[in-house]
Scaffold this active site. Structure first.
Site, PDB file in Angstrom:
ATOM      1  CE  LYS A   1      44.219  49.892  28.350  1.00 33.79           C
ATOM      2  NZ  LYS A   1      45.311  50.076  29.291  1.00 33.79           N
TER       3      LYS A   1
ATOM      4  CE  LYS B   1      47.892  46.112  24.915  1.00 34.05           C
ATOM      5  NZ  LYS B   1      48.872  47.040  25.410  1.00 34.05           N
TER       6      LYS B   1
ATOM      7  CE  LYS C   1      50.951  45.499  33.234  1.00 36.12           C
ATOM      8  NZ  LYS C   1      50.500  46.753  32.588  1.00 36.12           N
TER       9      LYS C   1
HETATM   10  N1  AQP Z   1      51.236  42.645  24.242  1.00 41.07           N
HETATM   11  C1  AQP Z   1      52.256  43.500  24.242  1.00 41.07           C
HETATM   12  N2  AQP Z   1      53.267  43.357  23.351  1.00 41.07           N
HETATM   13  C2  AQP Z   1      54.335  44.202  23.356  1.00 41.07           C
HETATM   14  N3  AQP Z   1      54.457  45.230  24.235  1.00 41.07           N
HETATM   15  C3  AQP Z   1      53.464  45.397  25.143  1.00 41.07           C
HETATM   16  N4  AQP Z   1      53.281  46.293  26.125  1.00 41.07           N
HETATM   17  C4  AQP Z   1      52.124  46.022  26.764  1.00 41.07           C
HETATM   18  N5  AQP Z   1      51.526  44.964  26.214  1.00 41.07           N
HETATM   19  C5  AQP Z   1      52.336  44.551  25.201  1.00 41.07           C
HETATM   20  C6  AQP Z   1      54.217  47.367  26.426  1.00 41.07           C
HETATM   21  O1  AQP Z   1      54.488  47.331  27.812  1.00 41.07           O
HETATM   22  C7  AQP Z   1      54.680  48.671  28.262  1.00 41.07           C
HETATM   23  C8  AQP Z   1      53.878  48.921  29.474  1.00 41.07           C
HETATM   24  O2  AQP Z   1      52.522  48.768  29.242  1.00 41.07           O
HETATM   25  P1  AQP Z   1      51.500  49.250  30.337  1.00 41.07           P
HETATM   26  O3  AQP Z   1      51.465  48.328  31.460  1.00 41.07           O
HETATM   27  O4  AQP Z   1      51.785  50.641  30.725  1.00 41.07           O
HETATM   28  O5  AQP Z   1      50.138  49.342  29.647  1.00 41.07           O
HETATM   29  P2  AQP Z   1      49.459  48.547  28.524  1.00 41.07           P
HETATM   30  O6  AQP Z   1      50.154  48.758  27.241  1.00 41.07           O
HETATM   31  O7  AQP Z   1      48.025  48.947  28.604  1.00 41.07           O
HETATM   32  O8  AQP Z   1      49.659  47.047  28.988  1.00 41.07           O
HETATM   33  P3  AQP Z   1      48.598  45.945  29.143  1.00 41.07           P
HETATM   34  O9  AQP Z   1      49.263  44.684  29.482  1.00 41.07           O
HETATM   35  O10 AQP Z   1      47.661  45.891  27.986  1.00 41.07           O
HETATM   36  O11 AQP Z   1      47.858  46.395  30.437  1.00 41.07           O
HETATM   37  P4  AQP Z   1      46.337  46.609  30.714  1.00 41.07           P
HETATM   38  O12 AQP Z   1      45.678  45.306  30.414  1.00 41.07           O
HETATM   39  O13 AQP Z   1      46.342  46.947  32.178  1.00 41.07           O
HETATM   40  O14 AQP Z   1      45.879  47.715  29.852  1.00 41.07           O
HETATM   41  C9  AQP Z   1      54.353  49.600  27.114  1.00 41.07           C
HETATM   42  O15 AQP Z   1      55.557  50.028  26.510  1.00 41.07           O
HETATM   43  C10 AQP Z   1      53.586  48.722  26.177  1.00 41.07           C
HETATM   44  O16 AQP Z   1      53.738  49.110  24.829  1.00 41.07           O
END
Ligand code: AQP
Length: 333
Positions: free
Chosen positions: A111, A195, A198
């Site tokens: 990140k 992956k 968001k």
């Molecule tokens: N691509 C994914 N596939 C499966 N599970 C996912 N999760 C996130 N992306 C995927 C699961 O969603 C939960 C919450 O995630 P989060 O919002 O706390 O943070 P993250 O994992 O960092 O999600 P993002 O979408 O990648 O957000 P950004 O871009 O803001 O960093 C977790 O249980 C995660 O495993």
């Protein structure tokens, strides 16, 4: 009873990966565990968030949980910032965790990227706050995506070190990860090796929980593929990350195994398969999205759920944080 803590950041663009990898599993878990589901807005601000958008996103994530079927009366839905003990315990854990432990966290490296010097201190200390989220309630199980496994191991190390340092054996349980079979990692529609996220700058990389039917179909039609027809066995997906991702999404949405999905579409071209996938995604997401829209038009209800959840979470956290402060030696006169 075993207790679950899990969270989602309110960083906007809640997507299919968050739904299949997290929220949908929570709906299953609530039958067998006592659950706390948290909108982790304090984690969200480890990268810049527009204040008004953060509030809107906090409500949207809560609405998605309710719309997906989380029972907010039986369990707890709340936003992290409303329970001050998360921050208090995170500070104590900042003093328990070692720099060397945090330096190994791959998510920070991903990140922060090349501009590491400019990343927030919060982003670096994020895993300590996550450990506090879980251990504040002495949660025994944490449903996590593959990407969060390393952070959970750190939470276990912190729990163990706290118990040892303060001579309070078994004070914190060592929380167990729960990894789910299908869709532990939904990948970007534009790059099957990244992956779904968001924060991906391309909106075409993800299906969001607010996309309408036409947008979902368009994004699936435009998803990256390769020129080969679909294989007839899982080995045939090697080196084909986009095909593997789309078939994986189909399997997860249809509650079947990847092998069954491969058998169903063996030899088909992507055109036909994508049409089936779009129809399935719309059919599965539409009822949830409809309910989310209804909830977002009734903010008072969402806010009442969050307020009630925060009160109940505070009531659970207060005696535990009081005991922790006593253990650490904070004078309370
Ligand atoms: N691509 C994914 N596939 C499966 N599970 C996912 N999760 C996130 N992306 C995927 C699961 O969603 C939960 C919450 O995630 P989060 O919002 O706390 O943070 P993250 O994992 O960092 O999600 P993002 O979408 O990648 O957000 P950004 O871009 O803001 O960093 C977790 O249980 C995660 O495993």
């Amino acid at each position: 009873m075993s207790r679950i803590f899990s969270g989602i950041q309110s960083t906007g663009n809640l997507h299919l990966g968050n739904y299949l990898g997290a929220v949908r599993n929570w709906v299953q878990l609530q039958h067998d565990y006592e659950c706390l589901f948290c909108v982790v807005d304090m984690h969200a601000i480890t990268v810049w968030q527009d204040p008004a958008a953060l509030k809107a996103s906090t409500r949207e994530v809560a609405a998605a949980m309710i719309a997906s079927g989380v029972d907010a009366k039986k369990h707890i839905i709340f936003n992290q910032s409303q329970v001050p003990a998360h921050a208090e315990l995170a500070w104590i854990f900042n003093c328990v965790a070692r720099l060397g432990w945090l330096n190994r966290m791959t998510q920070f490296k991903d990140k922060a990227g090349k501009n590491r010097e400019n990343a927030s201190v919060g982003l670096y200390a994020y895993p300590n706050l996550m450990a506090a989220d879980i251990l504040l309630y002495k949660a025994t199980h944490v449903p996590v995506g593959e990407d969060q496994k390393q952070h959970l191991e750190l939470a276990r190390d912190i729990a163990q070190k706290f118990n040892n340092d303060y001579g309070v054996e078994d004070f914190f349980p060592l929380p167990e990860p729960m990894i789910f079979g299908t869709a532990t990692r939904v990948m970007s529609l534009k790059d099957g090796t990244k992956k779904m996220s968001k924060s991906d700058p391309s909106d075409l990389s993800r299906i969001t929980m607010t996309d309408d039917a036409d947008t979902i179909a368009k994004k699936i039609r435009k998803a990256k593929t390769d020129p080969e027809p679909l294989p007839d066995n899982a080995k045939g997906l090697e080196g084909r990350p986009e095909a593997a991702n789309l078939l994986g999404i189909y399997a997860a949405l249809s509650d079947t195994t990847l092998d069954e999905t491969i058998a169903k579409f063996a030899g088909e071209g992507f055109g036909t398969f994508k049409q089936h996938l779009a129809d399935l995604a719309v059919a599965k997401l539409d009822p949830i999205q409809g309910e989310m829209r209804r909830l977002m038009a009734d903010i008072g209800h969402v806010d009442a759920v969050l307020k009630d959840g925060a009160e109940r979470a505070r009531a659970m956290a207060e005696p535990i944080i009081a005991e922790i402060k006593e253990t650490v030696g904070f004078l309370n006169v």
